[in-house]
Enzyme design. Structure first.
Site, PDB file in Angstrom:
ATOM      1  N   ARG A  89       0.723  -1.043  -0.033  1.00  0.00           N
ATOM      2  CA  ARG A  89      -0.195   0.036   0.056  1.00  0.00           C
ATOM      3  C   ARG A  89       0.768   1.393  -0.007  1.00  0.00           C
ATOM      4  O   ARG A  89       0.305   2.313   0.007  1.00  0.00           O
ATOM      5  CB  ARG A  89      -0.910   0.082   1.144  1.00  0.00           C
ATOM      6  CG  ARG A  89      -2.064  -0.510   1.227  1.00  0.00           C
ATOM      7  CD  ARG A  89      -2.989  -0.566   2.540  1.00  0.00           C
ATOM      8  NE  ARG A  89      -4.156  -0.273   2.464  1.00  0.00           N
ATOM      9  CZ  ARG A  89      -5.122  -1.154   2.482  1.00  0.00           C
ATOM     10  NH1 ARG A  89      -4.881  -2.534   2.525  1.00  0.00           N
ATOM     11  NH2 ARG A  89      -6.451  -0.859   2.300  1.00  0.00           N
ATOM     12  N   ARG A 128     -21.979  -1.936   2.171  1.00  0.00           N
ATOM     13  CA  ARG A 128     -21.258  -3.121   2.920  1.00  0.00           C
ATOM     14  C   ARG A 128     -21.497  -2.874   4.511  1.00  0.00           C
ATOM     15  O   ARG A 128     -21.889  -3.749   5.210  1.00  0.00           O
ATOM     16  CB  ARG A 128     -20.114  -3.259   2.483  1.00  0.00           C
ATOM     17  CG  ARG A 128     -19.482  -4.727   3.072  1.00  0.00           C
ATOM     18  CD  ARG A 128     -17.978  -4.824   2.666  1.00  0.00           C
ATOM     19  NE  ARG A 128     -17.054  -3.689   3.202  1.00  0.00           N
ATOM     20  CZ  ARG A 128     -15.721  -3.792   3.044  1.00  0.00           C
ATOM     21  NH1 ARG A 128     -15.333  -4.496   2.095  1.00  0.00           N
ATOM     22  NH2 ARG A 128     -15.067  -2.792   3.519  1.00  0.00           N
ATOM     23  N   ARG A 134     -17.924  -3.807  10.013  1.00  0.00           N
ATOM     24  CA  ARG A 134     -16.614  -3.199  10.029  1.00  0.00           C
ATOM     25  C   ARG A 134     -16.416  -1.895  10.563  1.00  0.00           C
ATOM     26  O   ARG A 134     -17.134  -1.121  10.199  1.00  0.00           O
ATOM     27  CB  ARG A 134     -15.823  -3.253   8.615  1.00  0.00           C
ATOM     28  CG  ARG A 134     -15.115  -4.470   8.410  1.00  0.00           C
ATOM     29  CD  ARG A 134     -14.640  -4.912   6.897  1.00  0.00           C
ATOM     30  NE  ARG A 134     -13.787  -3.469   6.608  1.00  0.00           N
ATOM     31  CZ  ARG A 134     -12.817  -3.521   5.645  1.00  0.00           C
ATOM     32  NH1 ARG A 134     -12.951  -4.879   4.623  1.00  0.00           N
ATOM     33  NH2 ARG A 134     -12.102  -2.679   5.468  1.00  0.00           N
ATOM     34  N   ARG A 145     -10.218   7.038   4.032  1.00  0.00           N
ATOM     35  CA  ARG A 145      -9.473   5.709   3.422  1.00  0.00           C
ATOM     36  C   ARG A 145      -9.195   6.133   1.997  1.00  0.00           C
ATOM     37  O   ARG A 145      -8.269   5.800   1.648  1.00  0.00           O
ATOM     38  CB  ARG A 145     -10.377   4.636   3.578  1.00  0.00           C
ATOM     39  CG  ARG A 145     -10.536   3.721   4.904  1.00  0.00           C
ATOM     40  CD  ARG A 145     -11.456   3.138   5.206  1.00  0.00           C
ATOM     41  NE  ARG A 145     -11.598   1.842   4.390  1.00  0.00           N
ATOM     42  CZ  ARG A 145     -12.527   1.183   4.201  1.00  0.00           C
ATOM     43  NH1 ARG A 145     -13.965   1.464   4.547  1.00  0.00           N
ATOM     44  NH2 ARG A 145     -12.542  -0.102   3.596  1.00  0.00           N
TER      45      ARG A 145
HETATM   46  P1  AP5 Z   1     -14.501  -5.869  -1.332  1.00  0.00           P
HETATM   47  O1  AP5 Z   1     -14.081  -7.047  -2.339  1.00  0.00           O
HETATM   48  O2  AP5 Z   1     -14.872  -6.107  -0.087  1.00  0.00           O
HETATM   49  O3  AP5 Z   1     -13.365  -4.649  -1.695  1.00  0.00           O
HETATM   50  P2  AP5 Z   1     -12.162  -4.495  -1.082  1.00  0.00           P
HETATM   51  O4  AP5 Z   1     -11.216  -3.714  -2.300  1.00  0.00           O
HETATM   52  O5  AP5 Z   1     -11.405  -5.759  -0.731  1.00  0.00           O
HETATM   53  O6  AP5 Z   1     -12.658  -3.287  -0.066  1.00  0.00           O
HETATM   54  P3  AP5 Z   1     -11.903  -3.089   1.401  1.00  0.00           P
HETATM   55  O7  AP5 Z   1     -12.756  -2.415   2.157  1.00  0.00           O
HETATM   56  O8  AP5 Z   1     -11.407  -4.607   2.075  1.00  0.00           O
HETATM   57  O9  AP5 Z   1     -10.660  -2.575   0.930  1.00  0.00           O
HETATM   58  P4  AP5 Z   1      -9.805  -1.726   2.042  1.00  0.00           P
HETATM   59  O10 AP5 Z   1      -8.523  -1.546   1.156  1.00  0.00           O
HETATM   60  O11 AP5 Z   1     -10.123  -0.339   2.373  1.00  0.00           O
HETATM   61  O12 AP5 Z   1      -9.587  -2.573   3.368  1.00  0.00           O
HETATM   62  P5  AP5 Z   1      -8.386  -3.773   3.854  1.00  0.00           P
HETATM   63  O13 AP5 Z   1      -9.207  -4.633   4.929  1.00  0.00           O
HETATM   64  O14 AP5 Z   1      -7.467  -4.224   2.858  1.00  0.00           O
HETATM   65  O15 AP5 Z   1     -15.847  -5.400  -1.961  1.00  0.00           O
HETATM   66  C1  AP5 Z   1     -16.678  -4.206  -1.489  1.00  0.00           C
HETATM   67  C2  AP5 Z   1     -17.966  -4.240  -1.678  1.00  0.00           C
HETATM   68  O16 AP5 Z   1     -18.521  -4.222  -3.102  1.00  0.00           O
HETATM   69  C3  AP5 Z   1     -18.576  -5.524  -0.982  1.00  0.00           C
HETATM   70  O17 AP5 Z   1     -19.788  -5.251  -0.612  1.00  0.00           O
HETATM   71  C4  AP5 Z   1     -18.797  -6.561  -2.478  1.00  0.00           C
HETATM   72  O18 AP5 Z   1     -19.765  -7.277  -2.327  1.00  0.00           O
HETATM   73  C5  AP5 Z   1     -19.045  -5.160  -3.590  1.00  0.00           C
HETATM   74  N1  AP5 Z   1     -18.639  -5.654  -4.870  1.00  0.00           N
HETATM   75  C6  AP5 Z   1     -17.363  -6.219  -5.247  1.00  0.00           C
HETATM   76  N2  AP5 Z   1     -17.210  -6.418  -6.585  1.00  0.00           N
HETATM   77  C7  AP5 Z   1     -18.437  -5.712  -7.099  1.00  0.00           C
HETATM   78  C8  AP5 Z   1     -18.781  -5.335  -8.291  1.00  0.00           C
HETATM   79  N3  AP5 Z   1     -18.323  -5.778  -9.378  1.00  0.00           N
HETATM   80  N4  AP5 Z   1     -20.056  -4.745  -8.395  1.00  0.00           N
HETATM   81  C9  AP5 Z   1     -20.857  -4.355  -7.609  1.00  0.00           C
HETATM   82  N5  AP5 Z   1     -20.284  -4.470  -6.182  1.00  0.00           N
HETATM   83  C10 AP5 Z   1     -19.327  -5.145  -5.867  1.00  0.00           C
HETATM   84  O19 AP5 Z   1      -7.623  -2.746   5.063  1.00  0.00           O
HETATM   85  C11 AP5 Z   1      -8.466  -1.970   6.103  1.00  0.00           C
HETATM   86  C12 AP5 Z   1      -7.303  -1.278   6.892  1.00  0.00           C
HETATM   87  O20 AP5 Z   1      -6.247  -2.006   7.353  1.00  0.00           O
HETATM   88  C13 AP5 Z   1      -6.638  -0.411   6.192  1.00  0.00           C
HETATM   89  O21 AP5 Z   1      -7.478   0.935   5.942  1.00  0.00           O
HETATM   90  C14 AP5 Z   1      -5.511   0.070   6.905  1.00  0.00           C
HETATM   91  O22 AP5 Z   1      -5.905   0.853   8.155  1.00  0.00           O
HETATM   92  C15 AP5 Z   1      -5.021  -1.354   7.392  1.00  0.00           C
HETATM   93  N6  AP5 Z   1      -4.097  -1.885   6.380  1.00  0.00           N
HETATM   94  C16 AP5 Z   1      -4.332  -3.099   5.441  1.00  0.00           C
HETATM   95  N7  AP5 Z   1      -3.360  -3.342   4.942  1.00  0.00           N
HETATM   96  C17 AP5 Z   1      -2.591  -2.726   5.362  1.00  0.00           C
HETATM   97  C18 AP5 Z   1      -1.198  -2.065   4.746  1.00  0.00           C
HETATM   98  N8  AP5 Z   1      -0.680  -2.894   3.690  1.00  0.00           N
HETATM   99  N9  AP5 Z   1      -0.406  -1.192   5.210  1.00  0.00           N
HETATM  100  C19 AP5 Z   1      -0.858  -0.341   6.097  1.00  0.00           C
HETATM  101  N10 AP5 Z   1      -2.397  -0.485   6.789  1.00  0.00           N
HETATM  102  C20 AP5 Z   1      -2.905  -1.600   6.257  1.00  0.00           C
HETATM  103 MG    MG Z   2     -10.984  -6.588   1.427  1.00  0.00          MG
END
Ligand code: AP5
Ligand code: MG
Length: 196
Positions: A89, A128, A134, A145
């Site tokens: 990221r 969602r 969440r 975000r």
């Molecule tokens: P979904 O598949 O859940 O999307 P996503 O990209 O995985 O979304 P996230 O919210 O998980 O991403 P994020 O990057 O903010 O969170 P993460 O957990 O990585 O789809 C979203 C929705 O859309 C669902 O309801 C789905 O059904 C729907 N959907 C999917 N495809 C669709 C389509 N084609 N059409 C219509 N609807 C659709 O990170 C969370 C937090 O963790 C970060 O903010 C940070 O604080 C921390 N963190 C995680 N990784 C790191 C890192 N590497 N470094 C530092 N902090 C980190």
């Molecule tokens: Mg995700």
């Protein structure tokens, strides 16, 4: 070994598409968000650090995130490959991923950048949030975000562009349509006949 970085803004569909890729290609799905949420649920020291940061839409510090991922990879010594979801990221994380894979004589095969416009991201995440539980699926944190994504994460695209590994995927349309484009991208660089 097929190693896929699945990249995109919050709500772009990284988790959704990773599950499809995991099934079709038999890879191990490593979602840093899921790993951190599991630590929060356990009440571990890492979880305590991550809890507030995630709720506010801020990143976990690079050093900590890199060491967590490094340790997680070692849990899967016989894997056919990995899907890195939510990592890297930052450019520092992208450099660290290259080094940690190089030490194991493997590398990132391709980076899939799922592109979805901001209004659609907000709509998906709010929707969602009705059921996800969440702490970051609320309007204030969603905006934060997306802003952090734009400032800290977008430069990672150039990192993979320079390595000719960046594949842009149109992230709107049905989940199946997005997946078909993803498979075409993977198969263009990693033909199925070698995927045994
Ligand atoms: P979904 O598949 O859940 O999307 P996503 O990209 O995985 O979304 P996230 O919210 O998980 O991403 P994020 O990057 O903010 O969170 P993460 O957990 O990585 O789809 C979203 C929705 O859309 C669902 O309801 C789905 O059904 C729907 N959907 C999917 N495809 C669709 C389509 N084609 N059409 C219509 N609807 C659709 O990170 C969370 C937090 O963790 C970060 O903010 C940070 O604080 C921390 N963190 C995680 N990784 C790191 C890192 N590497 N470094 C530092 N902090 C980190
Ligand atoms: Mg995700």
């Amino acid at each position: 070994m097929l190693n896929v970085v699945i990249f995109g803004a919050p709500g772009s569909g990284k988790g959704t598409q990773s599950e499809f890729i995991e099934k079709k290609y038999g890879l191990v799905h490593l979602s840093t968000g899921d790993i951190l949420r599991a630590e929060i649920a356990k009440g571990s020291e890492i979880g305590k650090i991550a809890d507030g940061l995630i709720s506010r839409g801020e990143f976990i510090p690079d050093d900590l995130m890199i060491s967590i991922l490094n340790g997680t990879i070692d849990k899967y010594p016989t894997s056919k490959g990995f899907i890195f979801d939510g990592f890297p990221r930052t450019v520092a994380q992208a450099e660290a991923l290259d080094s940690m894979l190089k030490r194991r004589n493997i590398r990132v095969t391709l980076m899939l950048n799922i592109d979805v416009e901001t209004n659609e991201l907000v709509k998906r995440l709010l929707n969602r949030g009705k059921t996800s539980g969440r702490s970051d699926d609320n309007l204030k944190t969603i905006h934060q975000r997306i802003q952090v994504y734009e400032t800290k994460t977008l430069p990672v695209i150039q990192f993979y562009d320079r390595q000719n590994k960046h594949h842009r995927i149109k992230g709107t349309g049905t989940m199946d349509e997005v997946f078909a484009d993803i498979c075409a991208a993977i198969d263009s660089v990693y033909p199925t006949k070698t995927n045994v």
